[in-house]
Design a protein around this motif. Structure first.
Motif, PDB file in Angstrom:
ATOM      1  N   PRO A 244       0.801  -1.222   0.000  1.00  0.00           N
ATOM      2  CA  PRO A 244       0.000   0.000   0.000  1.00  0.00           C
ATOM      3  C   PRO A 244       0.841   1.283   0.000  1.00  0.00           C
ATOM      4  CG  PRO A 244      -0.880  -1.591   1.574  1.00  0.00           C
ATOM      5  CD  PRO A 244       0.409  -2.161   1.078  1.00  0.00           C
ATOM      6  N   ASP A 245       2.071   1.236   0.581  1.00  0.00           N
ATOM      7  CA  ASP A 245       2.891   2.460   0.629  1.00  0.00           C
ATOM      8  C   ASP A 245       3.833   2.594  -0.571  1.00  0.00           C
ATOM      9  OD1 ASP A 245       4.914   0.660   1.054  1.00  0.00           O
ATOM     10  OD2 ASP A 245       5.474   1.399   3.045  1.00  0.00           O
ATOM     11  N   SER A 246       3.720   1.687  -1.555  1.00  0.00           N
ATOM     12  CA  SER A 246       4.483   1.726  -2.821  1.00  0.00           C
ATOM     13  C   SER A 246       5.989   1.507  -2.660  1.00  0.00           C
ATOM     14  CB  SER A 246       4.255   3.057  -3.564  1.00  0.00           C
ATOM     15  OG  SER A 246       2.888   3.237  -3.814  1.00  0.00           O
ATOM     16  N   SER A 247       6.451   1.088  -1.476  1.00  0.00           N
ATOM     17  CA  SER A 247       7.900   0.907  -1.305  1.00  0.00           C
ATOM     18  C   SER A 247       8.325  -0.541  -1.528  1.00  0.00           C
ATOM     19  CB  SER A 247       8.325   1.344   0.096  1.00  0.00           C
ATOM     20  OG  SER A 247       7.833   0.421   1.046  1.00  0.00           O
ATOM     21  N   GLN A 248       7.369  -1.475  -1.402  1.00  0.00           N
ATOM     22  CA  GLN A 248       7.711  -2.892  -1.540  1.00  0.00           C
ATOM     23  C   GLN A 248       6.758  -3.564  -2.520  1.00  0.00           C
ATOM     24  OE1 GLN A 248       7.428  -3.852   2.757  1.00  0.00           O
ATOM     25  NE2 GLN A 248       9.549  -4.497   2.607  1.00  0.00           N
ATOM     26  N   MET A 249       7.091  -4.805  -2.875  1.00  0.00           N
ATOM     27  CA  MET A 249       6.220  -5.547  -3.783  1.00  0.00           C
ATOM     28  C   MET A 249       6.451  -7.033  -3.576  1.00  0.00           C
ATOM     29  SD  MET A 249       7.234  -5.742  -7.816  1.00  0.00           S
ATOM     30  CE  MET A 249       6.810  -4.170  -8.091  1.00  0.00           C
ATOM     31  N   LYS A 259       8.515 -13.826  -3.688  1.00  0.00           N
ATOM     32  CA  LYS A 259       9.569 -12.974  -3.118  1.00  0.00           C
ATOM     33  C   LYS A 259       8.996 -11.628  -2.713  1.00  0.00           C
ATOM     34  CE  LYS A 259      13.624 -15.073  -5.265  1.00  0.00           C
ATOM     35  NZ  LYS A 259      14.858 -14.864  -6.033  1.00  0.00           N
ATOM     36  N   LEU A 260       9.523 -11.130  -1.604  1.00  0.00           N
ATOM     37  CA  LEU A 260       9.157  -9.794  -1.119  1.00  0.00           C
ATOM     38  C   LEU A 260      10.335  -8.874  -1.428  1.00  0.00           C
ATOM     39  CD1 LEU A 260       7.468  -7.794   0.604  1.00  0.00           C
ATOM     40  CD2 LEU A 260       8.495  -8.810   2.625  1.00  0.00           C
ATOM     41  N   TRP A 261      10.073  -7.779  -2.185  1.00  0.00           N
ATOM     42  CA  TRP A 261      11.138  -6.902  -2.679  1.00  0.00           C
ATOM     43  C   TRP A 261      11.118  -5.544  -1.993  1.00  0.00           C
ATOM     44  CZ3 TRP A 261      14.452  -9.061  -6.169  1.00  0.00           C
ATOM     45  CH2 TRP A 261      14.005 -10.218  -6.831  1.00  0.00           C
ATOM     46  N   ASP A 262      12.317  -5.040  -1.704  1.00  0.00           N
ATOM     47  CA  ASP A 262      12.478  -3.619  -1.400  1.00  0.00           C
ATOM     48  C   ASP A 262      12.752  -2.966  -2.753  1.00  0.00           C
ATOM     49  OD1 ASP A 262      13.643  -1.103  -1.036  1.00  0.00           O
ATOM     50  OD2 ASP A 262      14.330  -1.619   0.970  1.00  0.00           O
ATOM     51  N   VAL A 263      11.779  -2.229  -3.286  1.00  0.00           N
ATOM     52  CA  VAL A 263      11.881  -1.764  -4.673  1.00  0.00           C
ATOM     53  C   VAL A 263      12.991  -0.727  -4.829  1.00  0.00           C
ATOM     54  CG1 VAL A 263      10.615  -0.705  -6.587  1.00  0.00           C
ATOM     55  CG2 VAL A 263       9.449  -2.300  -5.068  1.00  0.00           C
ATOM     56  N   ALA A 265      15.802  -0.506  -3.149  1.00  0.00           N
ATOM     57  CA  ALA A 265      17.122  -1.159  -3.115  1.00  0.00           C
ATOM     58  C   ALA A 265      17.252  -2.250  -4.176  1.00  0.00           C
ATOM     59  CB  ALA A 265      17.359  -1.759  -1.726  1.00  0.00           C
ATOM     60  N   THR A 266      16.170  -2.542  -4.893  1.00  0.00           N
ATOM     61  CA  THR A 266      16.084  -3.575  -5.942  1.00  0.00           C
ATOM     62  C   THR A 266      16.505  -4.971  -5.462  1.00  0.00           C
ATOM     63  OG1 THR A 266      18.309  -3.299  -6.920  1.00  0.00           O
ATOM     64  CG2 THR A 266      16.552  -1.835  -7.744  1.00  0.00           C
ATOM     65  N   THR A 267      16.347  -5.239  -4.151  1.00  0.00           N
ATOM     66  CA  THR A 267      16.750  -6.556  -3.636  1.00  0.00           C
ATOM     67  C   THR A 267      15.571  -7.252  -2.956  1.00  0.00           C
ATOM     68  OG1 THR A 267      17.455  -5.484  -1.611  1.00  0.00           O
ATOM     69  CG2 THR A 267      19.172  -5.972  -3.223  1.00  0.00           C
ATOM     70  N   ALA A 268      15.655  -8.595  -2.932  1.00  0.00           N
ATOM     71  CA  ALA A 268      14.624  -9.391  -2.252  1.00  0.00           C
ATOM     72  C   ALA A 268      14.903  -9.389  -0.757  1.00  0.00           C
ATOM     73  CB  ALA A 268      14.626 -10.809  -2.802  1.00  0.00           C
ATOM     74  N   VAL A 269      13.910  -8.976   0.028  1.00  0.00           N
ATOM     75  CA  VAL A 269      14.050  -8.958   1.486  1.00  0.00           C
ATOM     76  C   VAL A 269      13.771 -10.352   2.036  1.00  0.00           C
ATOM     77  CG1 VAL A 269      13.234  -7.808   3.577  1.00  0.00           C
ATOM     78  CG2 VAL A 269      13.124  -6.608   1.390  1.00  0.00           C
ATOM     79  N   THR A 270      12.764 -11.024   1.469  1.00  0.00           N
ATOM     80  CA  THR A 270      12.345 -12.348   1.955  1.00  0.00           C
ATOM     81  C   THR A 270      11.979 -13.222   0.769  1.00  0.00           C
ATOM     82  OG1 THR A 270      11.254 -11.150   3.756  1.00  0.00           O
ATOM     83  CG2 THR A 270      10.790 -13.487   3.612  1.00  0.00           C
ATOM     84  N   THR A 271      12.325 -14.505   0.850  1.00  0.00           N
ATOM     85  CA  THR A 271      11.872 -15.480  -0.149  1.00  0.00           C
ATOM     86  C   THR A 271      11.013 -16.509   0.562  1.00  0.00           C
ATOM     87  OG1 THR A 271      13.863 -15.174  -1.470  1.00  0.00           O
ATOM     88  CG2 THR A 271      12.587 -17.176  -1.882  1.00  0.00           C
ATOM     89  N   PHE A 272       9.763 -16.638   0.116  1.00  0.00           N
ATOM     90  CA  PHE A 272       8.851 -17.628   0.690  1.00  0.00           C
ATOM     91  C   PHE A 272       8.915 -18.879  -0.167  1.00  0.00           C
ATOM     92  CE2 PHE A 272       7.164 -13.349   1.335  1.00  0.00           C
ATOM     93  CZ  PHE A 272       6.928 -13.319   2.707  1.00  0.00           C
ATOM     94  N   ASN A 273       9.415 -19.985   0.417  1.00  0.00           N
ATOM     95  CA  ASN A 273       9.465 -21.251  -0.322  1.00  0.00           C
ATOM     96  C   ASN A 273       8.159 -21.995  -0.104  1.00  0.00           C
ATOM     97  OD1 ASN A 273      12.199 -21.163  -1.379  1.00  0.00           O
ATOM     98  ND2 ASN A 273      12.801 -21.188   0.781  1.00  0.00           N
ATOM     99  N   MET A 274       7.424 -22.246  -1.190  1.00  0.00           N
ATOM    100  CA  MET A 274       6.061 -22.774  -1.045  1.00  0.00           C
ATOM    101  C   MET A 274       5.972 -24.289  -1.197  1.00  0.00           C
ATOM    102  SD  MET A 274       4.824 -19.939  -0.307  1.00  0.00           S
ATOM    103  CE  MET A 274       3.153 -20.488  -0.054  1.00  0.00           C
TER     104      MET A 274
END
Length: 606
Positions: A244-249, A259-263, A265-274
């Protein structure tokens, strides 16, 4: 009203391998939306057991999206039709209907004032259209692609911008209104599956089957950069959703991760293995307030946990394919509903809360046709994979040892006290004792359709395609033909003894239900008429005075044994599909299911 809908346990989204699934979110953050067959399913995000189903499309629905005002939903189907309908009333009144494309609609976007709609997909003349919601008149031309468009989005601020992503490996950027083509973005090397503007309109992202995510300027369409270096995911990317705050995706991929991204910094903060199974591929995602949702190929809806990436907070299970059979079982004062579907999947539901799960281990590999419980606390199921399974309800997992292979496909199964089971197969009737075959009858001279053991365990009734019910007596471990038959009006589609064993009821393809009195040498007590099309399922109420029938006419009738004129009719119990199975929880609660893959509970008052 003699009947009232008490609970709807909705189906899962219908998934297709390699095809992205769009999830819609409500602007207030309370509900989310998806489609299955001809249904749009609205579910409460905090309590997914609260669901509503919209069934007015004539063709399979592909996508549905809320308007930014929250008052309307636009849903698009495989024929190119879009319906705009009201969300505030139970009836979901239709506001407008248009046919903007000549083929499948794959994605829908609204402008922030809820006045304009863009749709994209497949078509003969064009692959996308943008129009005023109240008149359908065009507000520009979305051209520039040579193949079908998978995704469309509109910037939620003025000046409005539209971006589209296509199978021709490009994205197109439009300025407006009226919208005109500005430029082609050709950074991707594979299908572009998803395009999404950030909520603040400053940027937009494109996700592709090449595993890359590119970020562009929301106003000019200039490339800013990519996420995750050379590749964002090892597999194709099917969906992206901004915070909602447009900073992550978050991004969902065929490599079975989200994957959860810090847009910035262009890096993945968290990877969810399903998971590791093909069914764990991630084909859709939605960031709704604090909830992060993703959809697996299995149709399961996962609530992701940022603090524990390898274990979702919860997973909503259920059925995505048509349900064929139902039964109920009480355990520690709670009632559970068991359901089996066309793809061999068995699910169980807490009848009160709707919380559900499936058995662990390997189960049936084909349609589950019938299921019952026995007095040893086993769920007995028969399937088109030519097996009978006994699954312990205390353990909730399939057992490899309790599988009985049949010579031909079983159609029906029935149980009685003392470890007795009866399987009716194509051309055969098989008696089982303690999970083992003890006696087989073949060369019957008629085709058996369905069978039932009398609760006393002495007699077996088998309904045939010869428009008769045949009686056999159980003598030790054998079945003996008594030579006694009762004629009914047509091919028997289902039959059952009442719980006290006093009556036998049968339904046939001539739309008649017949009740026989057992103590009176199976004389006909009464015949019941009402169905407009073939009834296929029948269930006795625990009070032994009422029974319910359901059929191809989508009707459910509750009949009173003592008075054939006294009946309760539930029309359109499952709007688009026939009723495939019924079961009673208690004398006032009836459960129905259908090919729409949902389970409904009804309160019946006599």
């Amino acid at each position: 009203m003699p009947y009232e809908l008490k609970h709807v346990f909705a189906s899962l989204p219908q998934m297709e391998r390699g095809v992205a699934k769009v999830l819609g979110g409500d602007p207030k953050g309370n509900n989310f939306l998806y489609t299955n067959g001809k249904c749009v399913i609205i579910r409460n995000i905090e309590n997914p057991a609260i669901a509503d189903i919209y069934t007015e499309h004539a063709h399979p629905v592909v996508v549905a999206k809320y308007s930014p005002s929250g008052f309307y939903i636009a849903s698009g189907d495989a024929s190119g039709k879009i319906r705009i309908w009201d969300t505030t009333q139970k009836e979901h009144l239709l506001k407008y209907e248009y046919t903007p494309l000549s083929g499948k609609i794959k994605d829908i976007a609204w402008t922030e004032d809820s006045k304009r709609i863009a749709v994209a997909g497949d078509g003969r003349e064009k692959f996308a259209s943008v129009f005023l919601w109240d008149t359908g008149s065009s507000v520009g031309e979305l051209s520039g692609h040579s193949k079908l468009i998978n995704s469309v989005d509109i910037r939620q601020q003025r000046p409005f911008r539209i971006v589209t992503g296509s199978d021709d490996t490009t994205a197109s950027f439009f300025e407006g209104p009226p919208f005109k083509f500005k430029c082609t973005l050709s950074q991707h090397s594979q299908f572009v599956n998803c395009v999404r503007f950030s909520p603040d309109g400053s940027r937009f992202a494109t996700g592709s089957a090449d595993g890359q995510i590119f970020i562009y300027d929301g106003k000019t369409g200039d490339l800013i950069g990519s996420l995750g270096g050379e590749k964002a995911h090892k597999g194709g990317i099917y969906a992206v959703s901004w915070s909602p705050d447009s900073s992550q995706m978050i991004s969902a991929s065929g490599d079975k991760t989200v994957k959860l991204w810090d847009v910035g910094a262009t890096t993945a903060v968290t990877t969810f293995n399903m998971g590791t199974d093909v069914a764990d591929q991630q084909l859709g995602c939605l960031w709704q307030k604090d909830h992060l949702l993703s959809i697996s190929l299995s149709g399961y809806i996962n609530y992701l946990d940022k603090n524990s990436p390898d274990r979702p907070l919860r997973t909503i299970k259920g059925h995505s394919k048509s349900i064929q059979c139902l039964t109920v079982h009480k355990n520690d004062g709670r009632t559970y509903i068991y359901s089996g579907s066309h793809d061999g999947h068995i699910n169980y539901w807490d009848a009160e809360t709707g919380q559900n799960d499936s058995f662990s281990g390997k189960g049936h590999t084909n349609q589950v046709s019938k299921m019952v419980t026995d007095d040893a606390n086993d769920l007995v199921t028969c399937s088109m994979d030519d097996t009978l399974r006994f699954t312990n309800l205390g353990k909730q997992e399939y057992s490899a040892s309790d599988v009985v292979k049949m010579d031909s496909q079983p159609k029906s199964v029935s149980t009685a006290a003392g470890g007795l089971s009866l399987a009716v197969c194509i051309g055969q009737i098989i008696l089982l004792k303690d999970k083992k075959k003890v006696f087989t009858l073949d060369n019957l001279g008629y085709e058996p359709e369905v069978g039932a053991i009398h609760p006393g365990g002495t007699t077996v009734a088998v309904g045939g395609a010869d428009e008769k019910i045949h009686l056999y007596s159980i003598q030790g471990n054998t079945l003996k033909d008594n030579g006694q038959t009762m004629a009914v009006k047509g091919v028997v589609t289902d039959l059952a003894y009442s719980h006290d064993g006093a009556y036998l009821a049968a339904v046939d393809d001539k739309k008649v239900a017949t009740v026989f009195t057992v103590a009176d040498g199976y004389s006909v007590k009464d015949e019941f008429y009402g169905h407009h099309a073939k009834p296929v399922t029948l269930a006795w109420s625990p009070d032994n005075e009422h029974f319910a029938t359901g059929g191809m006419d989508m009707m459910v009738y509750v009949w009173t044994v003592g008075d054939s004129d006294k009946r309760i009719k539930i029309p359109d119990s499952h709007k688009l599909h026939h009723v495939s199975s019924l079961v009673w929880i208690d004398e006032n609660t009836l459960v129905t299911t259908s090919h729409d893959a949902s389970v409904k509970q009804w309160t019946i008052t006599y």
